[in-house]
Design an enzyme around this catalytic site. Structure first.
Site, PDB file in Angstrom:
ATOM      1  N   SER A 195       0.824  -1.203   0.000  1.00 41.05           N
ATOM      2  CA  SER A 195       0.000   0.000   0.000  1.00 41.05           C
ATOM      3  C   SER A 195       0.863   1.259   0.000  1.00 41.05           C
ATOM      4  O   SER A 195       1.591   1.508  -0.940  1.00 41.05           O
ATOM      5  CB  SER A 195      -0.964  -0.036   1.187  1.00 41.05           C
ATOM      6  OG  SER A 195      -1.928   0.980   1.095  1.00 41.05           O
ATOM      7  N   ASP A 217      -2.916   6.595  -3.419  1.00 42.66           N
ATOM      8  CA  ASP A 217      -1.676   6.007  -2.941  1.00 42.66           C
ATOM      9  C   ASP A 217      -1.238   4.925  -3.931  1.00 42.66           C
ATOM     10  O   ASP A 217      -1.924   4.673  -4.927  1.00 42.66           O
ATOM     11  CB  ASP A 217      -1.841   5.483  -1.518  1.00 42.66           C
ATOM     12  CG  ASP A 217      -2.742   4.269  -1.426  1.00 42.66           C
ATOM     13  OD1 ASP A 217      -3.620   4.112  -2.307  1.00 42.66           O
ATOM     14  OD2 ASP A 217      -2.603   3.470  -0.478  1.00 42.66           O
ATOM     15  N   ASP A 266      -1.232   1.668  -4.337  1.00 42.09           N
ATOM     16  CA  ASP A 266      -2.117   0.581  -4.781  1.00 42.09           C
ATOM     17  C   ASP A 266      -3.546   1.064  -4.977  1.00 42.09           C
ATOM     18  O   ASP A 266      -4.448   0.261  -5.234  1.00 42.09           O
ATOM     19  CB  ASP A 266      -2.069  -0.599  -3.824  1.00 42.09           C
ATOM     20  CG  ASP A 266      -2.712  -0.327  -2.472  1.00 42.09           C
ATOM     21  OD1 ASP A 266      -2.620   0.829  -2.002  1.00 42.09           O
ATOM     22  OD2 ASP A 266      -3.297  -1.250  -1.879  1.00 42.09           O
ATOM     23  N   ASP A 325      -5.931   2.247  -3.117  1.00 46.97           N
ATOM     24  CA  ASP A 325      -7.072   1.990  -2.230  1.00 46.97           C
ATOM     25  C   ASP A 325      -7.361   3.176  -1.318  1.00 46.97           C
ATOM     26  O   ASP A 325      -8.349   3.161  -0.580  1.00 46.97           O
ATOM     27  CB  ASP A 325      -6.890   0.701  -1.433  1.00 46.97           C
ATOM     28  CG  ASP A 325      -5.752   0.736  -0.428  1.00 46.97           C
ATOM     29  OD1 ASP A 325      -4.928   1.684  -0.476  1.00 46.97           O
ATOM     30  OD2 ASP A 325      -5.660  -0.198   0.395  1.00 46.97           O
TER      31      ASP A 325
END
Length: 561
Positions: free
Chosen positions: A143, A296, A298, A300
């Site tokens: 992440s 961000d 990834d 999410d």
């Protein structure tokens, strides 16, 4: 070292062993750090620094995790058909390697295994678990963690409806992983290349479902906005949705738009971190933008910033709570228009703004407070919307049971465009929110440490001696969630309620070496709320300073709204 299939980490470990045998203290310390503990598998899956050793992310550890998860899924399925597992990966270092290792081990264990067609956002993997009726999903990502980290996030299908794992599944999976690790050689684990690649239609279906979150209203015409992917995987998917939904294309932060696991322009690829959005602000100033949107790495999480002549640089990032309340207001209004009442609910974590409950009450919706993490928020009964102050928003629970920065970006574009259609902007929306539901304000004070034992000592000190006052306001009650409270399962959380209605919550971060203090106030005006949160922030820093006085000097204080 003998079982490691990765030449780079074998060489790294060989050098450390040789150095230690020569009496190199630094090499010996490095070996101790890498092997004195094991990177623990929990409800956040795995996440840690890349490198050799049981306390690092590497191909040995990932293989053990994959084999352990496969054993858990087969045990859970019993005599039923072979479980199905979906594997996704982002653009971080080794993400694809870890994903293919996992797929080969899942397939070798007899699981029906499907790999996403290329690097994609985490929400697409979460969608795929539900859309394909899978028993589980694995997303290889860290992440928004530092560049040299990677991780392993696990979702469960069936009764879990595609949410991230919670107890007791985490402990059961961890036990299987430990048994595999005790076997001592991942080379003997069966592998197979008989896994499938998911069709591109799966991604197209996610795109189509997300377009429906907020097709462009009339006020979207000529919206001047900037977007950054933070060197992550968000833009390729979001661009298709923006185009299909009818929004104008944004100005792109070119240096950050393509996936790059080195993250060359940011020291910490988290839009919450100071400096991470500087390139976006620079571009926004040059093009006269009205709005900046960031995902961000990834995709999410969602960050939003607006022009503000009163701050340095002329741009201000909204807090996660401000975004969460505005999107919650939008979701509640839409739910009300569709006639949803009663069991339909809004949900947020206990560290997020209490303003969401005011919204739910206003529209006659149910409201749920959960522990931190979307593994809990996504399980709220009747959820139509959920958020967490750390830039996480669940706006389409029928499609994705997790935070989704892509669909949240579309929802924000819709919100801004609707406001533009009547001559308003985000500042006017925030003022209107306060006038309707109350003027809520929040802040967060954090203590980042090198030695995580410092955090445990501070929490122990706060439990041993509760503060009587914070910011010169009396503490009227203390809730210690270590043994559970208010229906919450046990959690390492302290909650202080103050005489003026303010709230202070202290908890260790679940993904970073940080102690976090969350602050919430309510005022009769925006100005009064701002003054109260400023005073409370200063009081929280004093509390941290006093509690950490006996801890080793291995930390730096940081705070931000």
């Amino acid at each position: 070292m003998a079982q490691d299939p990765d030449g780079e980490t074998r060489a790294e470990l060989r050098a450390l062993i040789d150095g230690s045998e020569r009496g190199d203290a630094e090499a010996s310390d490095a070996l101790a750090d890498r092997f004195a503990a094991r990177l623990a598998f929990g409800t956040a899956g795995l996440r840690g620094e890349l490198g050799a050793g049981s306390n690092r992310m590497n191909r040995v550890l990932v293989a053990q995790a994959a084999a352990g998860l496969a054993a858990y899924l087969r045990e859970r399925a019993g005599d039923a058909a072979a479980p199905t597992v979906i594997v996704g990966y982002d653009g971080r270092r080794n993400s694809r390697v870890f994903a293919i290792d996992s797929a080969e081990l899942f397939a070798g264990a007899g699981l029906r295994t499907i790999v996403l067609p290329r690097l994609l956002p985490t929400p697409v993997l979460a969608y795929a678990v539900r859309a394909l009726g899978a028993d589980a999903g694995v997303m290889v990502t860290a992440s928004h963690n530092p560049p040299n980290d990677n991780g392993y996030k696990v979702y469960l299908g069936g009764a879990d409806e595609g949410s991230q794992i919670v107890a007791p599944a985490d402990a059961a999976i961890a036990a299987h992983i430990d048994r595999v690790a005790a076997g001592g050689d991942i080379a003997v684990l069966p592998r197979s290349v008989a896994y499938q690649t998911a069709p591109e239609t799966l991604v197209a279906d996610y795109v189509a479902a997300t377009v429906e979150v907020a097709p462009a209203p009339g006020g979207a015409a000529d919206l001047n906005w900037v977007y950054t992917a933070m060197h992550g995987v968000g833009w390729e998917t979001l661009s298709r949705i923006v185009d299909a939904a009818g929004y104008p294309a944004p100005h792109l932060v070119a240096a950050q738009i393509e996936p790059d696991g080195v993250f060359p322009t940011v020291a910490f690829p988290n839009p919450e971190e100071p400096g991470a959005m500087d390139l976006a602000f620079e571009l926004a100033r040059s093009v006269g933008a009205e709005l900046v949107i960031a995902n961000d790495p990834d995709a999410d999480r969602l960050a939003v910033a607006i022009p503000d002549a009163g701050v340095d640089g002329g741009w201000r990032r909204l807090t996660g709570n401000q975004i969460g309340l505005l999107l919650g207001w939008q979701a509640a209004r839409h739910a009300s228009e569709l006639g949803a009442t009663g069991d339909a609910s809004l949900a947020c974590s206990l560290v997020s703004s209490p303003g969401l409950q005011a919204v739910a009450d206003h529209y006659g919706l149910a409201f749920h407070t959960t522990l931190t993490g979307f593994k809990w928020i996504s399980r709220a009964p009747g959820i139509v919307y959920g958020f967490e102050e750390a830039l996480g928003y669940l706006v389409n629970p029928g499609t994705v049971r997790d935070k989704d920065g892509i669909s949240a970006a579309v929802a924000m574009l819709g919100l801004v465009s609707e406001a533009r259609g009547r001559g308003a902007g985000i500042p006017e929306l925030l003022e209107e929110f306060g006038a309707t539901f109350g003027f809520f304000d929040s802040d967060q004070v954090s203590l980042r440490v090198d030695d995580v034992s410092v955090i445990a000592r501070i929490m122990a000190a706060l439990r041993a001696q509760h503060p009587e006052r914070i910011a010169d306001v009396e503490v009227v009650s203390v809730d210690d969630l270590i043994e559970g409270a208010d229906g919450f399962p046990p959690a390492d959380v302290l909650r202080f309620r103050l005489a003026d209605g303010s709230r202070v919550i202290v908890r260790p971060s679940g993904t970073e070496p940080k102690l976090k203090v969350y602050l919430d106030v309510r005022g009769e005006s925006a100005g009064e709320a701002a003054a109260r949160i400023s005073a409370l922030s200063a009081g929280a820093r004093e509390l941290l300073d006093a509690s950490s006085a006996a801890a080793p000097d291995t930390s730096n204080d940081e705070s931000g709204s």
